[in-house]
Enzyme design. Structure first.
Site, PDB file in Angstrom:
ATOM      1  N   ASP A 181       0.845  -1.195   0.000  1.00  0.00           N
ATOM      2  CA  ASP A 181       0.000   0.000   0.000  1.00  0.00           C
ATOM      3  C   ASP A 181       0.884   1.251   0.000  1.00  0.00           C
ATOM      4  O   ASP A 181       1.896   1.318   0.692  1.00  0.00           O
ATOM      5  CB  ASP A 181      -0.916  -0.008   1.231  1.00  0.00           C
ATOM      6  N   GLY A 210     -16.179   2.240   3.420  1.00  0.00           N
ATOM      7  CA  GLY A 210     -14.971   3.047   3.301  1.00  0.00           C
ATOM      8  C   GLY A 210     -14.108   2.695   2.113  1.00  0.00           C
ATOM      9  O   GLY A 210     -12.915   3.026   2.080  1.00  0.00           O
ATOM     10  N   GLN A 211     -14.689   2.037   1.114  1.00  0.00           N
ATOM     11  CA  GLN A 211     -13.911   1.657  -0.073  1.00  0.00           C
ATOM     12  C   GLN A 211     -13.622   2.892  -0.920  1.00  0.00           C
ATOM     13  O   GLN A 211     -14.540   3.654  -1.242  1.00  0.00           O
ATOM     14  CB  GLN A 211     -14.693   0.623  -0.894  1.00  0.00           C
ATOM     15  N   HIS A 228     -10.169  -5.498  -3.317  1.00  0.00           N
ATOM     16  CA  HIS A 228      -8.841  -5.651  -2.718  1.00  0.00           C
ATOM     17  C   HIS A 228      -8.979  -6.000  -1.249  1.00  0.00           C
ATOM     18  O   HIS A 228      -9.912  -5.567  -0.572  1.00  0.00           O
ATOM     19  CB  HIS A 228      -7.993  -4.383  -2.891  1.00  0.00           C
ATOM     20  N   HIS A 275      -6.882  -5.729   2.239  1.00  0.00           N
ATOM     21  CA  HIS A 275      -5.735  -5.204   2.983  1.00  0.00           C
ATOM     22  C   HIS A 275      -5.199  -6.312   3.887  1.00  0.00           C
ATOM     23  O   HIS A 275      -5.989  -7.034   4.523  1.00  0.00           O
ATOM     24  CB  HIS A 275      -6.164  -4.046   3.881  1.00  0.00           C
TER      25      HIS A 275
HETATM   26  P1  5GP Z   1      -9.738   1.274   0.287  1.00  0.00           P
HETATM   27  O1  5GP Z   1      -9.836   2.611   0.959  1.00  0.00           O
HETATM   28  O2  5GP Z   1     -10.430   1.296  -1.070  1.00  0.00           O
HETATM   29  O3  5GP Z   1     -10.138   0.118   1.126  1.00  0.00           O
HETATM   30  O4  5GP Z   1      -8.201   1.036   0.011  1.00  0.00           O
HETATM   31  C1  5GP Z   1      -7.519   1.594  -1.055  1.00  0.00           C
HETATM   32  C2  5GP Z   1      -6.052   1.572  -0.699  1.00  0.00           C
HETATM   33  O5  5GP Z   1      -5.310   1.799  -1.871  1.00  0.00           O
HETATM   34  C3  5GP Z   1      -5.641   2.659   0.314  1.00  0.00           C
HETATM   35  O6  5GP Z   1      -5.102   2.056   1.478  1.00  0.00           O
HETATM   36  C4  5GP Z   1      -4.609   3.475  -0.451  1.00  0.00           C
HETATM   37  O7  5GP Z   1      -3.552   3.895   0.359  1.00  0.00           O
HETATM   38  C5  5GP Z   1      -4.151   2.528  -1.534  1.00  0.00           C
HETATM   39  N1  5GP Z   1      -3.713   3.171  -2.750  1.00  0.00           N
HETATM   40  C6  5GP Z   1      -4.350   4.205  -3.401  1.00  0.00           C
HETATM   41  N2  5GP Z   1      -3.664   4.538  -4.509  1.00  0.00           N
HETATM   42  C7  5GP Z   1      -2.583   3.711  -4.573  1.00  0.00           C
HETATM   43  C8  5GP Z   1      -1.486   3.583  -5.492  1.00  0.00           C
HETATM   44  O8  5GP Z   1      -1.378   4.287  -6.499  1.00  0.00           O
HETATM   45  N3  5GP Z   1      -0.565   2.614  -5.207  1.00  0.00           N
HETATM   46  C9  5GP Z   1      -0.650   1.817  -4.114  1.00  0.00           C
HETATM   47  N4  5GP Z   1       0.321   0.918  -3.936  1.00  0.00           N
HETATM   48  N5  5GP Z   1      -1.661   1.905  -3.238  1.00  0.00           N
HETATM   49  C10 5GP Z   1      -2.607   2.844  -3.452  1.00  0.00           C
END
Ligand code: 5GP
Ligand code: ZN
Length: 115
Positions: free
Chosen positions: A30, A94-95, A101, A103
């Site tokens: 991340d 919170g997506q 994906h 985490h």
């Molecule tokens: P969500 O909030 O959708 O559950 O998680 C999305 C995750 O993607 C976040 O933790 C954010 O830091 C990560 N993320 C967003 N843009 C990028 C990117 O360009 N590269 C990487 N490696 N992670 C990213």
């Protein structure tokens, strides 16, 4: 999907620090880590969220996701101490990136419950 950030990472069009990949899934670090180990494990196939998993996806993709997580925990040495797997689904979940994906967070004592 052509305009999806994680599809672009999976296709190598946007760089990421890859931790593991096979024909079905890819795992990368991340960009904003919330723990010493913070990986994202995604299917190569564009699936917007956990809500959108088909019965076939559940049989073909979810096992590969969890196999990758187990392998990573062994290879990167955080299996024994433990870790957290998180899937944020939709707005209330919170997506922020609309490509399924998971985490994987580890390397420190995590708190519960989340906000
Ligand atoms: P969500 O909030 O959708 O559950 O998680 C999305 C995750 O993607 C976040 O933790 C954010 O830091 C990560 N993320 C967003 N843009 C990028 C990117 O360009 N590269 C990487 N490696 N992670 C990213
Ligand atoms: Zn995608």
């Amino acid at each position: 999907m052509s305009d999806c950030l994680f599809c672009k990472i999976a296709e190598g069009q946007i760089p990421a620090k890859i931790a593991y990949e096979n024909d079905k899934v890819i795992a990368f670090y991340d960009i904003t880590p919330q723990a010493p180990i913070h990986l994202l494990v995604i299917p190569r196939k564009h699936i917007p969220s956990a809500r959108d998993l088909s019965p076939e996806d559940m049989q073909e993709i979810l096992p590969s996701i969890f196999e990758a997580i187990q392998r990573l925990s062994e290879d990167l040495g955080f299996k024994e101490k433990g870790y957290r797997i998180v899937n944020n689904c939709g707005v209330d979940g919170g997506q922020s990136v609309d490509h399924l994906h998971f985490h994987v967070l580890g390397g420190r004592q995590l708190q519960w419950p989340p906000g």
